[in-house]
Write a protein that holds these residues in place. Structure first.
Motif, PDB file in Angstrom:
ATOM      1  N   SER A   1     -11.993  -0.163  -0.428  1.00 46.16           N
ATOM      2  CA  SER A   1     -10.649  -0.458  -0.904  1.00 46.16           C
ATOM      3  C   SER A   1     -10.727  -1.219  -2.215  1.00 46.16           C
ATOM      4  O   SER A   1     -11.602  -2.073  -2.401  1.00 46.16           O
ATOM      5  CB  SER A   1      -9.925  -1.281   0.161  1.00 46.16           C
ATOM      6  OG  SER A   1      -8.614  -1.555  -0.228  1.00 46.16           O
TER       7      SER A   1
ATOM      8  N   VAL B   1      -3.013  -1.749  -3.373  1.00 48.68           N
ATOM      9  CA  VAL B   1      -4.327  -1.339  -2.891  1.00 48.68           C
ATOM     10  C   VAL B   1      -4.495   0.162  -3.095  1.00 48.68           C
ATOM     11  O   VAL B   1      -3.591   0.947  -2.797  1.00 48.68           O
ATOM     12  CB  VAL B   1      -4.486  -1.687  -1.394  1.00 48.68           C
ATOM     13  CG1 VAL B   1      -5.833  -1.220  -0.877  1.00 48.68           C
ATOM     14  CG2 VAL B   1      -4.326  -3.182  -1.180  1.00 48.68           C
ATOM     15  N   ALA B   2      -5.647   0.556  -3.615  1.00 46.52           N
ATOM     16  CA  ALA B   2      -6.017   1.963  -3.736  1.00 46.52           C
ATOM     17  C   ALA B   2      -7.387   2.153  -3.106  1.00 46.52           C
ATOM     18  O   ALA B   2      -8.042   1.179  -2.707  1.00 46.52           O
ATOM     19  CB  ALA B   2      -6.012   2.399  -5.195  1.00 46.52           C
ATOM     20  N   SER B   3      -7.836   3.407  -3.023  1.00 47.77           N
ATOM     21  CA  SER B   3      -9.098   3.716  -2.348  1.00 47.77           C
ATOM     22  C   SER B   3     -10.072   4.385  -3.294  1.00 47.77           C
ATOM     23  O   SER B   3      -9.731   5.377  -3.954  1.00 47.77           O
ATOM     24  CB  SER B   3      -8.846   4.621  -1.141  1.00 47.77           C
ATOM     25  OG  SER B   3      -8.026   3.969  -0.190  1.00 47.77           O
TER      26      SER B   3
ATOM     27  N   GLY C   1      -4.108   3.974  -1.010  1.00 44.37           N
ATOM     28  CA  GLY C   1      -4.693   2.762  -0.450  1.00 44.37           C
ATOM     29  C   GLY C   1      -4.746   2.759   1.056  1.00 44.37           C
ATOM     30  O   GLY C   1      -5.555   2.040   1.665  1.00 44.37           O
TER      31      GLY C   1
ATOM     32  N   SER D   1      -2.050   3.966  -5.851  1.00 42.92           N
ATOM     33  CA  SER D   1      -1.920   3.505  -4.471  1.00 42.92           C
ATOM     34  C   SER D   1      -1.224   4.521  -3.585  1.00 42.92           C
ATOM     35  O   SER D   1      -1.460   4.569  -2.376  1.00 42.92           O
ATOM     36  CB  SER D   1      -1.160   2.178  -4.430  1.00 42.92           C
ATOM     37  OG  SER D   1      -1.069   1.685  -3.117  1.00 42.92           O
TER      38      SER D   1
ATOM     39  N   THR E   1       0.846  -1.187   0.000  1.00 41.80           N
ATOM     40  CA  THR E   1       0.000   0.000   0.000  1.00 41.80           C
ATOM     41  C   THR E   1       0.882   1.236   0.000  1.00 41.80           C
ATOM     42  O   THR E   1       1.879   1.290   0.728  1.00 41.80           O
ATOM     43  CB  THR E   1      -0.908   0.021   1.242  1.00 41.80           C
ATOM     44  OG1 THR E   1      -1.830  -1.048   1.168  1.00 41.80           O
ATOM     45  CG2 THR E   1      -1.678   1.323   1.343  1.00 41.80           C
TER      46      THR E   1
END
Length: 756
Positions: free
Chosen positions: A161, A152-154, A196, A176, A45
């Motif tokens: 997520s 992982v990104a948001s 993330g 990320s 992340t």
């Protein structure tokens, strides 16, 4: 060599977010490699995604370490463009602005706050450059990288997520690490994605669910934020944005590594080497615990073989086509011509092949124009053509720009600066602006336009009209109005037309023509009353000229890094008209014609930093065959002035004006703390022949090389986000008032004078 890439155990590595502290993950990887611990999967992340992505893309630990310790890496994260790709040709003239606001017809009353404080252009290009080959080698499937990888990104629209496992690796890593308000978000899979770490700062669950490894090793360099403070808005925003993260290893066979790291700012990379070492030491301490679970090993030769096998799949980066989205058809043409230096018309065109190195300088030349609000570059390998397509997703900048600024001073040089600019670009780029300086000492209005032609040799045409007035006071005043008549008022109005071409990325060459008039009102001495009338000198002129400028200075005032060089060659022809005032010893009006050549040279250079010290050298000279004017004061008024410091530009100093002179100076800058410095400057100035007062206020030349003058300045400077605050003490040799104490907040910068 026989290699069996399949192991009886599978190990997944989890790299947390943590901003600049995330470089400790390099030390973790270094120790695991050194102890021959196999790594089968990686998930990361934010900064963990950067380090994990580099390793998964086949970069070695020394290569990754070299990258994060490089100046380029710090430039990515500070938003600075490497000086090799800064284009002075596209830079606007320095002015006294503090802040600027961009808006459009439909958004005058709806100003948008900036969505990022750091320009992402250099970083985005670097991400493309670093990761594109590995993306192509894996066929855009993260399972087929050197090490299978997830980041992982948001997704803030759906408050969830997002696990990225295919597509362009550089874009995934970039998404990320998009920390809110620091970096501009990008769109992937139709979603606007952020850091993330907002929803999952330690993706152990991702490794477990995506790969189901036998062992998980986690590297934790971050923690959950403390409770918000009523007096700390940053802590409040952080708590709003960041969800609490579970930093535990979720499988039975797991080891958590927690390097001991100092708390620093998210983008403070000043302790990178120490953090890498901390990650290494923390991992070495955990090796025995890791070996309780991990029985397999992978040797150096075997790992290098597998890495080379993957790297050999990377196709060399050769660009066949450039595809642009987000612009109008005519803007497509402009961008294509800049990138190609040609006259292509299609949105998707296929001329001769390009290398990334050939596109890179033109790409940043395009960015330097400040006409593009956003751009995200990608390289996608085209199996059919066996070359890459460059995809540029772009949006144009708002068309209006409002600048505000000026100077607040303890002397009489207070001013307000305003500028309104309109920018338009189609097949060519056009800018029109009007500005004004309002102040007791200096006032000015300028109307200017510029048309840029992105031809094979870029070219601009710049017409402008300027009216300025300098009002030198009889006495120095401090904020309070003084109604005593000024002893000298200098008015300048002129029209200029410049045609310019770049001279490399740091320089510019211009052919110019000016026509205008100076009108000066003055007394030959200070013994006058309110009822007296001033002498008048008018000089109507035309002047063609050539100018070369090179500029890499880091600031428009109080620079401390870079070089400035200017060579100006000019022919001046005009008519002088003199009208005597009531105190003049010359009774008759006077008209005559003058013409002369003038060559002016300026050089300002700052050397590399030595601890807290930085030194600089300055040189300036003027050579001309200019004749004397009708009287002593007029002759001084039309003489070039030596004004190397901001304060010297606000004073009329006869001893520092001459038709021919040479000067040099030394500078020392001491960094006292961040944004706070002490600046010491000293100069020696010598006129070839001093202009001296003759009988009845006439002018004459003195003896050659018989006068030398010293000028010194010391200043304490604090550089605020909108401009410098300075307290300076200056000394000018052999003048009525040698010592001057100034406080200024802002910029002592003016519109360019005629014939300068």
């Amino acid at each position: 060599m026989v290699v069996n890439p399949s192991y009886s155990q599978k190990l997944g590595l989890v790299l947390s977010g943590g901003g600049s502290r995330g470089v400790a993950h390099i030390g973790v990887l270094k120790a695991l490699e050194e102890k021959q611990v196999p790594i089968d999967y990686i998930a990361g992340t934010s900064m963990g995604a950067v380090i994990g992505g580099l390793y998964a893309a086949g970069y070695t630990i020394p290569q990754i370490e070299e990258l994060v310790l490089s100046k380029d890496f710090s430039k990515w994260l500070s938003g600075d463009i490497d000086k090799r790709y800064k284009y002075y040709f596209k830079s606007p003239s320095p002015d006294a602005s503090w802040v600027s606001f961009k808006f459009d017809y439909d958004s005058v009353l709806k100003y948008s706050l900036p969505i990022n404080v750091i320009s992402p252009y250099f970083m985005d290009f670097a991400m493309m450059e670093i990761f594109s080959g590995a993306s192509a080698a894996s066929d855009y499937n993260f399972d087929s990288l050197f090490i299978p990888f997830r980041c992982v990104a948001s997704d803030i629209e759906n408050n969830e997520s997002i696990v990225l496992k295919n597509g362009n690796l550089g874009s995934a890593v970039r998404a990320s690490m998009t920390y809110p308000f620091y970096f501009k978000p990008i769109k992937l899979q139709g979603k606007l994605l952020f850091d993330g770490g907002m929803y999952n700062n330690f993706p152990a669950s991702v490794v477990y669910e995506e790969f189901f490894p036998d062992i998980i090793i986690g590297s934790k360099v971050a923690g959950n934020t403390g409770p918000p403070s009523e007096n700390d808005i940053l802590s409040q925003i952080t708590n709003i944005l960041m969800e609490k993260t579970d930093y535990s290893i979720i499988c039975e066979n797991g080891v958590l590594i927690e390097p001991r790291l100092e708390v620093v700012n998210v983008i403070d990379f000043s302790k990178t080497k120490a953090f890498i070492d901390s990650g290494y030491v923390a991992t070495i301490r955990k090796i025995d615990e890791i070996r309780m679970f991990v029985t397999d090993s992978i040797g150096v030769d075997e790992r290098n073989f597998l890495r080379e096998e993957f790297l050999n799949k990377k196709p060399p980066i050769v660009i066949d086509s450039i595809k642009i989205s987000g612009l109008s058809n005519k803007q497509f043409v402009y961008v294509n011509r800049v990138l190609r230096n040609s006259w292509y018309r299609a949105k998707d065109f296929h001329p001769e092949k390009l290398t990334l190195e050939s596109v890179k300088p033109k790409y940043f030349e395009l960015m330097a124009e400040n006409r593009i609000e956003g751009i995200h570059p990608e390289l996608i390998f085209n199996k059919k053509s066996t070359y890459y397509d460059m995809l540029l997703s772009m949006s144009s900048q708002k068309r209006f720009l409002l600048k505000l600024g000026g100077n607040i001073s303890s002397s009489s040089v207070n001013s307000i600066f305003l500028q309104l600019q309109y920018d338009a670009w189609n097949k060519n780029a056009t800018s029109i602006f009007v500005n004004t300086y309002l102040g007791r000492f200096y006032s000015s209005v300028k109307l200017s336009g510029r048309i840029d032609f992105p031809s094979r040799i870029p070219l601009f045409i710049n017409p402008s009209f300027t009216y300025s007035k300098l009002d030198y006071f009889k006495t120095v005043t401090y904020f309070i109005s003084d109604n005593t008549p000024s002893f000298l008022i200098d008015k300048d109005k002129h029209f200029s037309l410049d045609i310019g071409v770049p001279a490399g990325n740091k320089g510019i060459a211009k052919l110019g023509f000016e026509i205008g008039e100076f009108k000066d009102e003055y007394y030959q001495h200070n013994e006058f009353t309110r009822s007296d009338t001033a002498d008048n000198t008018k000089f109507r002129f035309y002047s063609p000229g050539l100018c070369y400028r090179l500029n890499t200075l880091d600031r428009k005032q109080f620079a401390r890094n870079g070089v400035f060089l200017r060579l100006n060659v000019r022919f001046i022809n005009g008519r002088e008209t003199y009208s005597p005032g009531s105190t003049s010893l010359i009774e008759d009006e006077y008209t005559t014609y003058h013409n002369w050549f003038r060559v002016k040279f300026q050089y300002d250079n700052y050397f590399d930093k030595l601890g807290p010290f930085r030194f600089g050298f300055y040189a300036e000279s003027v050579i001309s065959n200019q004749p004397l004017f009708n009287n002593y004061t007029a002759s001084l008024l039309y003489a070039p002035a030596f004004q190397p410091t901001p304060e010297s530009k606000t004073l009329f100093l006869p001893n520092y004006r001459a038709y021919n002179y040479g000067a040099f100076g030394l500078k020392a800058i001491v960094s006292l703390m961040k944004n706070f410095e002490l600046r010491l400057e000293s100069y020696v100035y010598s006129p070839f022949q001093k202009i001296i007062r003759g009988e009845e206020s006439s002018a004459a030349f003195g003896e050659k090389f018989t006068h030398y003058y010293f000028l010194g300045s010391s200043a304490l400077i604090y550089n605020t986000p909108i401009g410098p605050a300075s307290l300076s003490f200056s000394y000018f040799e052999k003048v009525e008032e040698s010592f001057h104490l100034f406080f200024n907040f802002g910029y002592i910068l003016f519109n360019r004078r005629a014939l300068d």
